[in-house]
Design a protein around this motif. Structure first.
Motif, mmCIF file in Angstrom:
data_model
loop_
_atom_site.group_PDB
_atom_site.id
_atom_site.type_symbol
_atom_site.label_atom_id
_atom_site.label_comp_id
_atom_site.label_asym_id
_atom_site.label_seq_id
_atom_site.Cartn_x
_atom_site.Cartn_y
_atom_site.Cartn_z
ATOM 1 N N MET A 1 0.850 -1.204 0.000
ATOM 2 C CA MET A 1 0.000 0.000 0.000
ATOM 3 C C MET A 1 0.876 1.241 0.000
ATOM 4 O O MET A 1 1.823 1.351 0.760
ATOM 5 C CB MET A 1 -0.865 -0.018 1.268
ATOM 6 N N SER A 2 0.566 2.143 -0.861
ATOM 7 C CA SER A 2 1.332 3.383 -0.848
ATOM 8 C C SER A 2 0.424 4.560 -0.525
ATOM 9 O O SER A 2 -0.791 4.439 -0.505
ATOM 10 C CB SER A 2 2.000 3.607 -2.189
ATOM 11 N N ILE A 3 1.068 5.667 -0.314
ATOM 12 C CA ILE A 3 0.347 6.860 0.106
ATOM 13 C C ILE A 3 -0.668 7.286 -0.948
ATOM 14 O O ILE A 3 -1.748 7.752 -0.643
ATOM 15 C CB ILE A 3 1.362 7.988 0.337
ATOM 16 N N SER A 4 -0.322 7.080 -2.198
ATOM 17 C CA SER A 4 -1.211 7.553 -3.251
ATOM 18 C C SER A 4 -2.513 6.767 -3.297
ATOM 19 O O SER A 4 -3.540 7.301 -3.673
ATOM 20 C CB SER A 4 -0.509 7.498 -4.602
ATOM 21 N N PHE A 6 -4.033 5.656 -0.747
ATOM 22 C CA PHE A 6 -4.784 6.291 0.335
ATOM 23 C C PHE A 6 -5.525 7.518 -0.195
ATOM 24 O O PHE A 6 -6.695 7.735 0.068
ATOM 25 C CB PHE A 6 -3.787 6.642 1.447
ATOM 26 N N LEU B 76 5.126 4.084 7.436
ATOM 27 C CA LEU B 76 4.486 5.291 6.913
ATOM 28 C C LEU B 76 3.256 4.925 6.075
ATOM 29 O O LEU B 76 2.183 5.522 6.208
ATOM 30 C CB LEU B 76 5.501 6.036 6.048
ATOM 31 N N ASP B 77 3.426 3.916 5.244
ATOM 32 C CA ASP B 77 2.309 3.459 4.413
ATOM 33 C C ASP B 77 1.161 2.938 5.276
ATOM 34 O O ASP B 77 -0.009 3.211 5.014
ATOM 35 C CB ASP B 77 2.767 2.351 3.460
ATOM 36 N N GLY B 80 -0.742 5.646 6.807
ATOM 37 C CA GLY B 80 -1.583 6.247 5.766
ATOM 38 C C GLY B 80 -2.870 5.456 5.570
ATOM 39 O O GLY B 80 -3.966 6.020 5.498
ATOM 40 N N LYS B 101 -3.988 13.501 10.602
ATOM 41 C CA LYS B 101 -3.365 13.849 9.322
ATOM 42 C C LYS B 101 -2.225 14.852 9.510
ATOM 43 O O LYS B 101 -1.240 14.831 8.781
ATOM 44 C CB LYS B 101 -4.421 14.405 8.349
ATOM 45 N N TYR B 104 0.579 12.916 10.622
ATOM 46 C CA TYR B 104 1.054 12.146 9.469
ATOM 47 C C TYR B 104 1.923 13.030 8.559
ATOM 48 O O TYR B 104 2.969 12.608 8.061
ATOM 49 C CB TYR B 104 -0.168 11.616 8.711
ATOM 50 N N GLN B 108 5.747 12.383 7.550
ATOM 51 C CA GLN B 108 6.197 12.351 6.151
ATOM 52 C C GLN B 108 7.339 13.346 5.923
ATOM 53 O O GLN B 108 8.301 13.048 5.228
ATOM 54 C CB GLN B 108 5.035 12.722 5.227
ATOM 55 N N TYR B 131 3.371 15.455 -3.300
ATOM 56 C CA TYR B 131 2.084 15.617 -3.969
ATOM 57 C C TYR B 131 1.180 16.463 -3.072
ATOM 58 O O TYR B 131 0.870 16.072 -1.947
ATOM 59 C CB TYR B 131 1.468 14.240 -4.239
ATOM 60 N N TYR B 133 -2.431 18.359 -2.507
ATOM 61 C CA TYR B 133 -3.823 18.331 -2.978
ATOM 62 C C TYR B 133 -4.703 18.994 -1.930
ATOM 63 O O TYR B 133 -4.236 19.316 -0.817
ATOM 64 C CB TYR B 133 -4.288 16.887 -3.215
ATOM 65 N N SER B 147 -3.374 10.445 -8.372
ATOM 66 C CA SER B 147 -3.088 9.432 -7.351
ATOM 67 C C SER B 147 -2.880 8.065 -7.982
ATOM 68 O O SER B 147 -1.996 7.303 -7.588
ATOM 69 C CB SER B 147 -4.239 9.347 -6.357
ATOM 70 N N LEU B 150 0.472 8.074 -9.702
ATOM 71 C CA LEU B 150 1.572 8.030 -8.727
ATOM 72 C C LEU B 150 1.690 6.645 -8.095
ATOM 73 O O LEU B 150 2.787 6.152 -7.835
ATOM 74 C CB LEU B 150 1.350 9.086 -7.637
ATOM 75 N N ASN B 151 0.550 6.049 -7.868
ATOM 76 C CA ASN B 151 0.546 4.704 -7.293
ATOM 77 C C ASN B 151 1.244 3.714 -8.227
ATOM 78 O O ASN B 151 2.048 2.882 -7.802
ATOM 79 C CB ASN B 151 -0.902 4.277 -7.053
ATOM 80 N N LYS B 154 4.945 4.383 -8.269
ATOM 81 C CA LYS B 154 5.594 3.848 -7.059
ATOM 82 C C LYS B 154 5.932 2.359 -7.246
ATOM 83 O O LYS B 154 6.974 1.877 -6.813
ATOM 84 C CB LYS B 154 4.647 4.042 -5.870
ATOM 85 N N ILE B 163 6.845 8.598 -2.223
ATOM 86 C CA ILE B 163 5.787 9.560 -2.531
ATOM 87 C C ILE B 163 5.202 10.093 -1.223
ATOM 88 O O ILE B 163 4.855 9.323 -0.317
ATOM 89 C CB ILE B 163 4.679 8.905 -3.380
ATOM 90 N N TYR B 164 5.096 11.398 -1.156
ATOM 91 C CA TYR B 164 4.542 12.031 0.043
ATOM 92 C C TYR B 164 3.322 12.850 -0.371
ATOM 93 O O TYR B 164 3.438 13.764 -1.190
ATOM 94 C CB TYR B 164 5.578 12.945 0.701
ATOM 95 N N ALA B 165 2.173 12.474 0.192
ATOM 96 C CA ALA B 165 0.943 13.189 -0.164
ATOM 97 C C ALA B 165 0.573 14.141 0.958
ATOM 98 O O ALA B 165 0.469 13.734 2.113
ATOM 99 C CB ALA B 165 -0.179 12.180 -0.401
#
Lengths: 437, 215
Positions: A1-4, A6, B76-77, B80, B101, B104, B108, B131, B133, B147, B150-151, B154, B163-165
């Motif tokens: 799972m990645s941040i994106s 989410f 971290l994931d 999230g 958040k 979080y 990040q 990233y 938003y 997203s 980016l996913n 990754k 990747i940091y949102a």
């Protein structure tokens, strides 16, 4: 799972929140009504079983009418099961009405002819006309109608006759099961019929039965003499006669421990044709007998019939919405996949996230818990049916199939039937029986 | 023959109470599970805080070992994911969600600084993507697509692409500072390796040039 991921999940949710609210509100209304109706039915059942059962010892004379059209494969078994009925033979007669069969139905039935069994032949005119032909020559005080592809348990007739305990009881319906529920569609029908055992009994405690099964049902002959025979132009004559009995203020009883078995359609097309007939028939007859809706008709008019209509309309809206949403999701996903050149490496990761999400969050969602509650209620219905009728079939797999697929099928059948109603297309009884073979 | 509804009146009333009770009970149970989940997440927040401390210590040690950073990325994931679940249950404007958040974002940011340091002093070749938003409705389609891209990006090298949102609508000081520092004036916006700004990310090919660095 990645941040994106989410992010993606969250954004999807935000975009659809308004529609989801509408969807959720409709679902909650449906669930609440379901809980209300089920509570009412259960309370009625408890109240019924606490009192001694009303019965009569009178051995009425019974005429069993078996309308048959091209039933050469099943007619012998049906007649055999009737001859084995545990009922005084001098108090019963069996009238086979061959409705212009083009196969060997007539000759096969003829082999059974005796002082109990009579076989008459007429031009093809539909099930209603065949039943009326039988009623015309019947001598019994009670008339039983029986499909030529069904059979009954030995003690069924005895148990049903015992429920004509006073003059207001104009009809008695049995419990109905499916013969050899194998194959996905028959397994689903098996659960549907078992659920019907619970519902029919509940309705009978409220005098709210609105369908007397064509597989096997009993009526007083006097009703036909007074109010006419079956409506020969009606595609669901068993439904029409039950609604007519209700509209005249009589009682329809249910002998839940008397079991008739019928052959459920095996293939999708056969089942579709059957359901199209049933549902268009139901809609037309409910409209015809719309006076049955309302407080003056007791629970039938205030709860049972309105709940039946709501249980059709709301799931239709919900399933149509869900299908459209799923198609839109597929379209959107294709667009999204295009934007990553269909690099499927991402998919496994996405699925593992969904799995984790289901495990972690399902129990937090009221709708999921409500589904579990209804699953438990459904299981309760089945246990009731099994205990009362002695159904032998294992139902675990059938139960799962029913839960997963029934509502989609149900809504699909209703959409097709609604289209037939809107475009005023003709639905006939014979075609289905012929094709169902 | 008309039926007298009054004999059923008591049954209607009982049914109303039973149905209402069950209906409310279902919501109460769901809410209990939600609360349990929140409690679980709140405990996890403590872990997040201790992790920030660890990462800061790591940052100060100037170690070039990869192991801790891999573990940190994984955590971290997971954090999230949990916040995502919380947001679904409580809603995006719920104070508990906003608080988590913000934490979080802080985590990040710390992680991002370490990655930068590893790149600079240890010769590591991490690709960093910031990233930015907001929750604005009109951005939802663009957010969803960015997203998704980016996913997928990754997944090309999960251990090397970071990747940091950052949700700009939660009022986090750290997010505000980052936006000012990198001159991010609109959302959604993507910043690759500190200097390559992509305002409209619509296809993965826009990110392909950066993959050379990790291959």
């Amino acid at each position: 799972m990645s941040i994106s991921t989410f992010l993606k999940e969250k954004n999807c949710q935000g975009r659809e929140s308004e529609i989801l609210n509408f969807y959720h509100i409709l679902t909650y209304i449906l669930v609440y009504l379901g809980l209300f109706a089920t509570s009412f039915y259960l309370l009625s059942l408890f109240s019924y079983y606490r009192k001694p059962r009303k019965t009569t010892d009178k051995k009425f004379s019974v005429s069993i009418i078996v309308p048959a059209f091209n039933e050469e494969k099943t007619i012998s078994k049906t007649l055999q099961s009737l001859l084995e009925l545990d009922y005084p033979k001098d108090r019963m007669e069996i009238i086979v009405v061959d409705d212009g069969s083009t196969d060997s139905t007539y000759s096969q039935a003829k082999r059974f002819e005796s002082n109990i069994v009579r076989v008459i032949r007429k031009d093809n005119g539909g099930k209603g006309s065949a039943l009326n032909a039988g009623i015309k020559v019947a001598k019994g005080e009670l008339i039983a109608s029986m499909d030529a592809d069904s059979f009954v348990q030995k003690d069924a007739l005895k148990k049903m006759v015992a429920l004509f305990y006073n003059d207001s009881v104009m009809s008695v319906a049995p419990s109905v099961g499916i013969i050899e529920p194998k194959g996905i569609l028959r397994r689903i029908q098996h659960i549907e019929y078992a659920m019907g055992v619970f519902l029919r009994k509940s309705f009978s405690t409220l005098n709210a039965i609105h369908v007397t099964p064509g597989a096997f049902s009993l009526y007083r002959k006097i009703f036909f003499d007074k109010y006419g025979g079956y409506d020969e132009h009606n595609i669901t004559e068993d439904l029409e006669i039950a609604l007519r009995i209700q509209s005249k203020g009589y009682v329809i009883e249910n002998a839940e421990d008397a079991v008739a078995y019928t052959r459920g359609p095996r293939y999708f097309r056969e089942l579709m044709i059957q359901r199209r007939r049933w549902y268009t028939g139901l809609a037309r007859n409910l409209w015809r007998y719309k006076s049955l809706f309302g407080p003056s008709r007791g629970p039938l008019g205030t709860l049972v019939l309105p709940a039946a209509v709501i249980a059709i309309v709301l799931p239709m809206i919900l399933v149509i919405y869900q299908v459209i949403k799923n198609l839109d999701d597929i379209r959107r996903n294709i667009i999204l996949l295009q934007s990553i050149d269909f690099r499927f490496k991402d998919l496994w990761e996405y699925n593992s996230y969904i799995f984790e999400q289901i495990i972690l969050s399902s129990l937090s969602y009221p709708l999921f818990l409500m589904s579990l509650l209804f699953l438990a209620l459904l299981a309760g219905y089945l246990i009731f049916a099994k205990r009362i009728t002695g159904f032998k079939e294992r139902w675990q797999l059938n139960f799962v199939l029913f839960f997963l697929l029934y509502y989609f099928l149900f809504v699909f059948w209703w959409i097709v039937s609604t289209a037939y109603l809107i475009f005023n297309k003709k639905v006939i009884w014979r075609k289905e029986k012929h094709e169902a073979g | 023959m008309k039926q007298d509804n009054s004999i059923y009146l008591r049954r209607y009333i009982y049914s109303f109470f039973i149905a209402t009770f069950l209906f409310i009970l279902v919501f109460a149970i769901a809410d209990s599970f939600t609360h349990i989940s929140y409690e679980r997440n709140a405990r996890e927040s403590e872990v997040i805080r201790s992790y920030i401390t660890d990462l800061n210590g790591y940052f100060k040690e100037q170690s070039c070992s990869d192991q801790l950073i891999f573990d940190a990325s994984l955590k971290l994931d997971n954090v999230g994911n949990r916040i995502d679940l919380l947001e679904k249950r409580f809603g995006k404007s719920d104070q508990r969600v906003v608080t988590q958040k913000k934490q979080y974002a802080e985590l990040q940011h710390t992680h991002y600084l370490i990655i930068q340091r590893l790149n600079k002093y240890c010769g590591a070749k991490f690709i960093t993507v910031l990233y930015f938003y907001t929750q604005a409705k009109e951005e939802s389609d663009a957010n969803e697509q960015a997203s998704f891209i980016l996913n997928a990006f990754k997944q090309e090298s999960p251990e090397r692409i970071m990747i940091y949102a950052f949700d700009s609508s939660i009022g986090s000081g750290i997010v505000g500072n980052l936006k000012t520092w990198y001159n991010i004036t609109s959302t959604p916006s993507v910043l690759v390796n500190q200097e390559n700004k992509i305002d409209k990310l619509t296809h993965i090919s826009q990110l392909d040039p950066f993959l050379k660095e990790v291959r």
